[in-house]
Structures are given as structure tokens and as C-alpha cells.
Design a protein around this motif. Structure first.
Motif, PDB file in Angstrom:
ATOM      1  N   LEU A 296      63.414  24.040   9.971  1.00 26.63           N
ATOM      2  CA  LEU A 296      63.087  22.663   9.577  1.00 26.63           C
ATOM      3  C   LEU A 296      61.883  22.682   8.655  1.00 26.63           C
ATOM      4  CD1 LEU A 296      63.078  20.937  13.090  1.00 26.63           C
ATOM      5  CD2 LEU A 296      64.848  20.705  11.353  1.00 26.63           C
ATOM      6  N   ASP A 297      61.819  21.722   7.749  1.00 27.93           N
ATOM      7  CA  ASP A 297      60.600  21.615   6.952  1.00 27.93           C
ATOM      8  C   ASP A 297      59.644  20.579   7.523  1.00 27.93           C
ATOM      9  OD1 ASP A 297      62.079  19.395   6.208  1.00 27.93           O
ATOM     10  OD2 ASP A 297      61.795  19.663   4.059  1.00 27.93           O
ATOM     11  N   GLN A 298      60.174  19.670   8.348  1.00 27.86           N
ATOM     12  CA  GLN A 298      59.319  18.690   9.024  1.00 27.86           C
ATOM     13  C   GLN A 298      60.079  18.045  10.170  1.00 27.86           C
ATOM     14  OE1 GLN A 298      58.196  15.209   6.771  1.00 27.86           O
ATOM     15  NE2 GLN A 298      59.973  15.421   5.466  1.00 27.86           N
ATOM     16  N   GLU A 299      59.323  17.432  11.067  1.00 29.29           N
ATOM     17  CA  GLU A 299      59.923  16.694  12.177  1.00 29.29           C
ATOM     18  C   GLU A 299      58.885  15.759  12.782  1.00 29.29           C
ATOM     19  OE1 GLU A 299      60.914  18.959  15.743  1.00 29.29           O
ATOM     20  OE2 GLU A 299      59.533  20.524  15.089  1.00 29.29           O
ATOM     21  N   GLN A 300      59.362  14.742  13.458  1.00 31.53           N
ATOM     22  CA  GLN A 300      58.520  13.805  14.195  1.00 31.53           C
ATOM     23  C   GLN A 300      58.468  14.265  15.649  1.00 31.53           C
ATOM     24  OE1 GLN A 300      56.990  11.694  11.526  1.00 31.53           O
ATOM     25  NE2 GLN A 300      56.904  10.544  13.393  1.00 31.53           N
ATOM     26  N   VAL A 301      57.275  14.366  16.218  1.00 30.64           N
ATOM     27  CA  VAL A 301      57.136  14.761  17.620  1.00 30.64           C
ATOM     28  C   VAL A 301      56.126  13.862  18.313  1.00 30.64           C
ATOM     29  CG1 VAL A 301      57.720  17.181  17.152  1.00 30.64           C
ATOM     30  CG2 VAL A 301      55.328  16.487  17.207  1.00 30.64           C
ATOM     31  N   GLU A 302      56.236  13.816  19.613  1.00 30.28           N
ATOM     32  CA  GLU A 302      55.250  13.148  20.462  1.00 30.28           C
ATOM     33  C   GLU A 302      54.852  14.135  21.547  1.00 30.28           C
ATOM     34  OE1 GLU A 302      55.734   9.144  21.818  1.00 30.28           O
ATOM     35  OE2 GLU A 302      57.126   8.702  20.183  1.00 30.28           O
ATOM     36  N   PRO A 303      53.834  14.958  21.271  1.00 28.31           N
ATOM     37  CA  PRO A 303      53.425  15.928  22.285  1.00 28.31           C
ATOM     38  C   PRO A 303      52.842  15.220  23.508  1.00 28.31           C
ATOM     39  CG  PRO A 303      51.921  15.966  20.413  1.00 28.31           C
ATOM     40  CD  PRO A 303      53.027  15.030  20.071  1.00 28.31           C
ATOM     41  N   PRO A 304      52.895  15.876  24.660  1.00 22.17           N
ATOM     42  CA  PRO A 304      52.323  15.273  25.868  1.00 22.17           C
ATOM     43  C   PRO A 304      50.807  15.111  25.735  1.00 22.17           C
ATOM     44  CG  PRO A 304      53.005  17.537  26.281  1.00 22.17           C
ATOM     45  CD  PRO A 304      53.464  17.196  24.897  1.00 22.17           C
ATOM     46  N   ALA A 305      50.243  14.243  26.532  1.00 23.42           N
ATOM     47  CA  ALA A 305      48.806  13.963  26.477  1.00 23.42           C
ATOM     48  C   ALA A 305      47.960  15.203  26.759  1.00 23.42           C
ATOM     49  CB  ALA A 305      48.461  12.858  27.464  1.00 23.42           C
ATOM     50  N   THR A 306      48.532  16.176  27.429  1.00 24.67           N
ATOM     51  CA  THR A 306      47.784  17.399  27.732  1.00 24.67           C
ATOM     52  C   THR A 306      47.554  18.272  26.495  1.00 24.67           C
ATOM     53  OG1 THR A 306      49.843  18.507  28.338  1.00 24.67           O
ATOM     54  CG2 THR A 306      48.572  17.486  30.122  1.00 24.67           C
ATOM     55  N   VAL A 307      48.281  18.006  25.417  1.00 25.72           N
ATOM     56  CA  VAL A 307      48.108  18.749  24.162  1.00 25.72           C
ATOM     57  C   VAL A 307      46.990  18.066  23.380  1.00 25.72           C
ATOM     58  CG1 VAL A 307      49.190  19.441  22.001  1.00 25.72           C
ATOM     59  CG2 VAL A 307      50.504  19.501  24.118  1.00 25.72           C
ATOM     60  N   GLU A 308      45.839  18.724  23.314  1.00 28.84           N
ATOM     61  CA  GLU A 308      44.658  18.079  22.735  1.00 28.84           C
ATOM     62  C   GLU A 308      44.215  18.643  21.395  1.00 28.84           C
ATOM     63  OE1 GLU A 308      41.751  18.444  25.844  1.00 28.84           O
ATOM     64  OE2 GLU A 308      42.673  16.828  27.006  1.00 28.84           O
ATOM     65  N   ASP A 309      44.643  19.870  21.060  1.00 31.58           N
ATOM     66  CA  ASP A 309      44.199  20.464  19.799  1.00 31.58           C
ATOM     67  C   ASP A 309      45.370  21.180  19.123  1.00 31.58           C
ATOM     68  OD1 ASP A 309      44.507  22.859  21.238  1.00 31.58           O
ATOM     69  OD2 ASP A 309      42.353  23.159  21.479  1.00 31.58           O
ATOM     70  N   VAL A 310      45.123  21.703  17.932  1.00 28.12           N
ATOM     71  CA  VAL A 310      46.189  22.349  17.163  1.00 28.12           C
ATOM     72  C   VAL A 310      46.738  23.552  17.924  1.00 28.12           C
ATOM     73  CG1 VAL A 310      46.777  23.527  15.007  1.00 28.12           C
ATOM     74  CG2 VAL A 310      45.257  21.540  14.953  1.00 28.12           C
ATOM     75  N   HIS A 311      45.866  24.335  18.519  1.00 25.20           N
ATOM     76  CA  HIS A 311      46.325  25.500  19.271  1.00 25.20           C
ATOM     77  C   HIS A 311      47.265  25.080  20.398  1.00 25.20           C
ATOM     78  CE1 HIS A 311      46.191  29.154  21.715  1.00 25.20           C
ATOM     79  NE2 HIS A 311      45.921  29.764  20.569  1.00 25.20           N
ATOM     80  N   GLY A 312      46.920  24.035  21.113  1.00 21.39           N
ATOM     81  CA  GLY A 312      47.787  23.521  22.176  1.00 21.39           C
ATOM     82  C   GLY A 312      49.106  23.010  21.634  1.00 21.39           C
TER      83      GLY A 312
END
Length: 83
Positions: A15-31
Motif C-alpha cells: 500500500l502507499d497509504q491507508e487510514q488507521v485508528e491506532p488504540p489509545a495505548t499507541v502514543e509515539d511513532v515507535h509504538g
């Protein structure tokens, strides 16, 4: 949030792009990278070694420990070289 993938990261994920909604526990780029890597084999392969990746939040280069709160666009790509 919109996630953009470039170069071999895009090729491995498919994919070249996508829309996501990560969980609230994901706080930074590494996560975010760790969370994305758990989605499927292509993600796991492309994102297996975060040390080989760079990121930009809303078109600004950031370190992988940068917080993602409020971001509308995150780009994930390999290091860029010039010539």
C-alpha cells in the motif's frame, strides 16, 4: 490518521497509504510501527527493524519517540540519501 509508506516499505506492505485508528495505548511513532507490524506478514517484514526506518509527522521529520497525538498524517520510509 493517514499513514503514508514509501520505497521498499510501500513495496513490502503493498500500500502507499491507508487510514488507521491506532488504540489509545499507541502514543509515539515507535509504538505505531510496532502496532502496524502486528497486522500481517507484509507489515511485519517491512517494519521488523525500526532502526532502519524514518518518520515524518504532518510533513516534518521526527524521531521515532515523537508523540503521535493530534497527528493527521504520518509517513514511514527508509533513510533518504542524496547524490
Amino acid at each position: 490518521m493517514n499513514i503514508l509508506y514509501f520505497a521498499w516499505v510501500r513495496e513490502q506492505i503493498g500500500l502507499d497509504q491507508e487510514q488507521v485508528e491506532p488504540p489509545a495505548t499507541v502514543e509515539d511513532v515507535h509504538g505505531l510501527i510496532a502496532w502496524l507490524a502486528g497486522r500481517s506478514g507484509g507489515y511485519a517484514s517491512a517494519l521488523a527493524d525500526p532502526a532502519r526506518l524514518r518518520a515524518a509527522i504532518d510533513q516534518r521529520f521526527v524521531p521515532l519517540d515523537a508523540p503521535i497525538a493530534g497527528a493527521t498524517e504520518i509517513a514511514i520510509f527508509p533513510p533518504v540519501t542524496g547524490g
